[in-house]
Design a protein around this motif. Sequence first.
Motif, PDB file in Angstrom:
ATOM      1  N   SER A 134       0.833  -1.211   0.000  1.00  0.00           N
ATOM      2  CA  SER A 134       0.000   0.000   0.000  1.00  0.00           C
ATOM      3  C   SER A 134       0.866   1.258   0.000  1.00  0.00           C
ATOM      4  CB  SER A 134      -0.921   0.014   1.222  1.00  0.00           C
ATOM      5  OG  SER A 134      -1.829  -1.045   1.170  1.00  0.00           O
ATOM      6  N   GLY A 135       1.915   1.245   0.800  1.00  0.00           N
ATOM      7  CA  GLY A 135       2.824   2.381   0.843  1.00  0.00           C
ATOM      8  C   GLY A 135       3.532   2.609  -0.479  1.00  0.00           C
ATOM      9  N   LEU A 136       3.893   1.516  -1.136  1.00  0.00           N
ATOM     10  CA  LEU A 136       4.540   1.638  -2.448  1.00  0.00           C
ATOM     11  C   LEU A 136       3.595   2.257  -3.473  1.00  0.00           C
ATOM     12  CD1 LEU A 136       6.485  -1.750  -2.541  1.00  0.00           C
ATOM     13  CD2 LEU A 136       7.494   0.553  -2.468  1.00  0.00           C
ATOM     14  N   ALA A 137       2.317   1.935  -3.377  1.00  0.00           N
ATOM     15  CA  ALA A 137       1.333   2.531  -4.300  1.00  0.00           C
ATOM     16  C   ALA A 137       1.233   4.041  -4.064  1.00  0.00           C
ATOM     17  CB  ALA A 137      -0.025   1.865  -4.126  1.00  0.00           C
ATOM     18  N   VAL A 138       1.231   4.444  -2.802  1.00  0.00           N
ATOM     19  CA  VAL A 138       1.202   5.880  -2.472  1.00  0.00           C
ATOM     20  C   VAL A 138       2.463   6.550  -3.015  1.00  0.00           C
ATOM     21  CG1 VAL A 138       1.296   7.553  -0.562  1.00  0.00           C
ATOM     22  CG2 VAL A 138      -0.273   5.591  -0.443  1.00  0.00           C
ATOM     23  N   MET A 139       3.597   5.902  -2.825  1.00  0.00           N
ATOM     24  CA  MET A 139       4.864   6.458  -3.300  1.00  0.00           C
ATOM     25  C   MET A 139       4.864   6.626  -4.815  1.00  0.00           C
ATOM     26  SD  MET A 139       7.360   4.177  -0.876  1.00  0.00           S
ATOM     27  CE  MET A 139       8.867   4.533  -1.772  1.00  0.00           C
ATOM     28  N   LYS A 140       4.357   5.630  -5.517  1.00  0.00           N
ATOM     29  CA  LYS A 140       4.351   5.706  -6.981  1.00  0.00           C
ATOM     30  C   LYS A 140       3.480   6.864  -7.455  1.00  0.00           C
ATOM     31  CE  LYS A 140       3.733   3.162 -11.206  1.00  0.00           C
ATOM     32  NZ  LYS A 140       3.427   1.917 -11.861  1.00  0.00           N
ATOM     33  N   ASP A 141       2.323   7.037  -6.828  1.00  0.00           N
ATOM     34  CA  ASP A 141       1.435   8.145  -7.199  1.00  0.00           C
ATOM     35  C   ASP A 141       2.084   9.496  -6.926  1.00  0.00           C
ATOM     36  OD1 ASP A 141      -0.530   6.402  -8.059  1.00  0.00           O
ATOM     37  OD2 ASP A 141      -1.712   6.547  -6.203  1.00  0.00           O
ATOM     38  N   ALA A 142       2.844   9.584  -5.840  1.00  0.00           N
ATOM     39  CA  ALA A 142       3.414  10.864  -5.415  1.00  0.00           C
ATOM     40  C   ALA A 142       4.773  11.165  -6.044  1.00  0.00           C
ATOM     41  CB  ALA A 142       3.544  10.888  -3.892  1.00  0.00           C
ATOM     42  N   ALA A 143       5.431  10.166  -6.605  1.00  0.00           N
ATOM     43  CA  ALA A 143       6.806  10.342  -7.096  1.00  0.00           C
ATOM     44  C   ALA A 143       6.850  11.251  -8.317  1.00  0.00           C
ATOM     45  CB  ALA A 143       7.409   8.989  -7.451  1.00  0.00           C
ATOM     46  N   PRO A 144       7.902  12.071  -8.409  1.00  0.00           N
ATOM     47  CA  PRO A 144       8.134  12.804  -9.652  1.00  0.00           C
ATOM     48  C   PRO A 144       8.280  11.792 -10.802  1.00  0.00           C
ATOM     49  CG  PRO A 144       9.611  13.578  -7.911  1.00  0.00           C
ATOM     50  CD  PRO A 144       8.917  12.351  -7.392  1.00  0.00           C
ATOM     51  N   ASP A 145       7.870  12.193 -11.988  1.00  0.00           N
ATOM     52  CA  ASP A 145       7.850  11.270 -13.126  1.00  0.00           C
ATOM     53  C   ASP A 145       9.164  10.516 -13.329  1.00  0.00           C
ATOM     54  OD1 ASP A 145       5.200  11.758 -13.681  1.00  0.00           O
ATOM     55  OD2 ASP A 145       5.625  13.219 -15.269  1.00  0.00           O
ATOM     56  N   GLN A 146      10.283  11.202 -13.172  1.00  0.00           N
ATOM     57  CA  GLN A 146      11.562  10.543 -13.431  1.00  0.00           C
ATOM     58  C   GLN A 146      11.883   9.465 -12.395  1.00  0.00           C
ATOM     59  OE1 GLN A 146      11.274  13.773 -12.504  1.00  0.00           O
ATOM     60  NE2 GLN A 146      13.042  14.485 -11.350  1.00  0.00           N
ATOM     61  N   TYR A 147      11.157   9.428 -11.255  1.00  0.00           N
ATOM     62  CA  TYR A 147      11.406   8.422 -10.219  1.00  0.00           C
ATOM     63  C   TYR A 147      10.362   7.309 -10.204  1.00  0.00           C
ATOM     64  CZ  TYR A 147      15.190  11.270  -8.596  1.00  0.00           C
ATOM     65  OH  TYR A 147      16.379  11.960  -8.538  1.00  0.00           O
ATOM     66  N   LYS A 148       9.336   7.425 -11.019  1.00  0.00           N
ATOM     67  CA  LYS A 148       8.318   6.366 -11.090  1.00  0.00           C
ATOM     68  C   LYS A 148       8.923   5.013 -11.503  1.00  0.00           C
ATOM     69  CE  LYS A 148       4.317   9.368 -11.619  1.00  0.00           C
ATOM     70  NZ  LYS A 148       3.810   9.261 -10.267  1.00  0.00           N
ATOM     71  N   PRO A 149       9.880   4.985 -12.454  1.00  0.00           N
ATOM     72  CA  PRO A 149      10.507   3.690 -12.776  1.00  0.00           C
ATOM     73  C   PRO A 149      11.248   3.075 -11.583  1.00  0.00           C
ATOM     74  CG  PRO A 149      10.903   5.262 -14.543  1.00  0.00           C
ATOM     75  CD  PRO A 149      10.289   6.029 -13.400  1.00  0.00           C
ATOM     76  N   VAL A 150      11.798   3.910 -10.733  1.00  0.00           N
ATOM     77  CA  VAL A 150      12.472   3.403  -9.528  1.00  0.00           C
ATOM     78  C   VAL A 150      11.444   2.732  -8.620  1.00  0.00           C
ATOM     79  CG1 VAL A 150      13.795   4.030  -7.466  1.00  0.00           C
ATOM     80  CG2 VAL A 150      14.287   5.143  -9.655  1.00  0.00           C
ATOM     81  N   ILE A 151      10.304   3.370  -8.451  1.00  0.00           N
ATOM     82  CA  ILE A 151       9.249   2.782  -7.620  1.00  0.00           C
ATOM     83  C   ILE A 151       8.760   1.480  -8.253  1.00  0.00           C
ATOM     84  CG2 ILE A 151       7.045   3.160  -6.459  1.00  0.00           C
ATOM     85  CD1 ILE A 151       9.288   5.148  -5.614  1.00  0.00           C
ATOM     86  N   ASP A 152       8.621   1.458  -9.563  1.00  0.00           N
ATOM     87  CA  ASP A 152       8.240   0.208 -10.246  1.00  0.00           C
ATOM     88  C   ASP A 152       9.259  -0.890  -9.974  1.00  0.00           C
ATOM     89  OD1 ASP A 152       5.848   1.101 -11.391  1.00  0.00           O
ATOM     90  OD2 ASP A 152       6.854   1.823 -13.210  1.00  0.00           O
ATOM     91  N   HIS A 153      10.517  -0.529  -9.969  1.00  0.00           N
ATOM     92  CA  HIS A 153      11.580  -1.502  -9.690  1.00  0.00           C
ATOM     93  C   HIS A 153      11.461  -2.032  -8.255  1.00  0.00           C
ATOM     94  CE1 HIS A 153      15.331  -3.462 -10.660  1.00  0.00           C
ATOM     95  NE2 HIS A 153      15.882  -2.983  -9.567  1.00  0.00           N
ATOM     96  N   ILE A 154      11.175  -1.142  -7.326  1.00  0.00           N
ATOM     97  CA  ILE A 154      10.984  -1.567  -5.935  1.00  0.00           C
ATOM     98  C   ILE A 154       9.782  -2.515  -5.852  1.00  0.00           C
ATOM     99  CG2 ILE A 154      10.457  -0.810  -3.581  1.00  0.00           C
ATOM    100  CD1 ILE A 154      11.842   1.885  -4.316  1.00  0.00           C
ATOM    101  N   ILE A 155       8.727  -2.196  -6.553  1.00  0.00           N
ATOM    102  CA  ILE A 155       7.531  -3.051  -6.553  1.00  0.00           C
ATOM    103  C   ILE A 155       7.865  -4.424  -7.121  1.00  0.00           C
ATOM    104  CG2 ILE A 155       5.237  -3.347  -7.587  1.00  0.00           C
ATOM    105  CD1 ILE A 155       4.947  -0.227  -7.272  1.00  0.00           C
ATOM    106  N   GLN A 156       8.692  -4.483  -8.152  1.00  0.00           N
ATOM    107  CA  GLN A 156       9.109  -5.781  -8.701  1.00  0.00           C
ATOM    108  C   GLN A 156       9.887  -6.589  -7.659  1.00  0.00           C
ATOM    109  OE1 GLN A 156      11.247  -4.541 -12.209  1.00  0.00           O
ATOM    110  NE2 GLN A 156       9.419  -4.664 -13.502  1.00  0.00           N
ATOM    111  N   TRP A 157      10.740  -5.929  -6.917  1.00  0.00           N
ATOM    112  CA  TRP A 157      11.460  -6.628  -5.851  1.00  0.00           C
ATOM    113  C   TRP A 157      10.497  -7.079  -4.747  1.00  0.00           C
ATOM    114  CZ3 TRP A 157      15.637  -9.170  -6.125  1.00  0.00           C
ATOM    115  CH2 TRP A 157      16.685  -8.773  -6.947  1.00  0.00           C
ATOM    116  N   GLN A 158       9.497  -6.260  -4.461  1.00  0.00           N
ATOM    117  CA  GLN A 158       8.511  -6.659  -3.455  1.00  0.00           C
ATOM    118  C   GLN A 158       7.737  -7.887  -3.944  1.00  0.00           C
ATOM    119  OE1 GLN A 158       8.277  -5.580  -0.373  1.00  0.00           O
ATOM    120  NE2 GLN A 158       6.502  -6.820   0.147  1.00  0.00           N
ATOM    121  N   ASP A 159       7.394  -7.919  -5.219  1.00  0.00           N
ATOM    122  CA  ASP A 159       6.736  -9.097  -5.800  1.00  0.00           C
ATOM    123  C   ASP A 159       7.597 -10.345  -5.593  1.00  0.00           C
ATOM    124  OD1 ASP A 159       4.664  -7.465  -6.742  1.00  0.00           O
ATOM    125  OD2 ASP A 159       5.438  -7.404  -8.796  1.00  0.00           O
TER     126      ASP A 159
END
Length: 138
Positions: free
Chosen positions: A96-121
Amino acid sequence: MRQQQRWQPVVTELYASLYGEQMVCSFSTQLFHIPETKDLKGNAEMHTHLVPASYHRVTAMGSAQRFMNGETEHSILETLTGCIQKAELRDRNVRSGLAVMKDAAPDQYKPVIDHIIQWQDYTELHLRNAKQLIASIT
């Protein structure tokens, strides 16, 4: 089958889950040290669940390792299964926190959040695998 052979796959899966957790922790903590993401909405809140999730994985890993080393006390199994359950609960809040982070992240950092989500998966997949293996041998 020797006890070590029965527990080795569990230890392997928990190790993989713990490795994934290390990556989630590393990438998400790094965001605190980047000016554009140091106050990223959701990150601090996510860490309030990530830290105990990590603790529960470490404890589960230690418990499985003890079985692999020949210990047999039932309380170790209770510790192992309880920690997996607690990690799963914390993982939901991490996600849930990662989803909030992805929504709030500056566009250039959204891929980083996606990468974190992949590791969480990855982390959650291997924890599920360990849980299924434990159920099949106990």
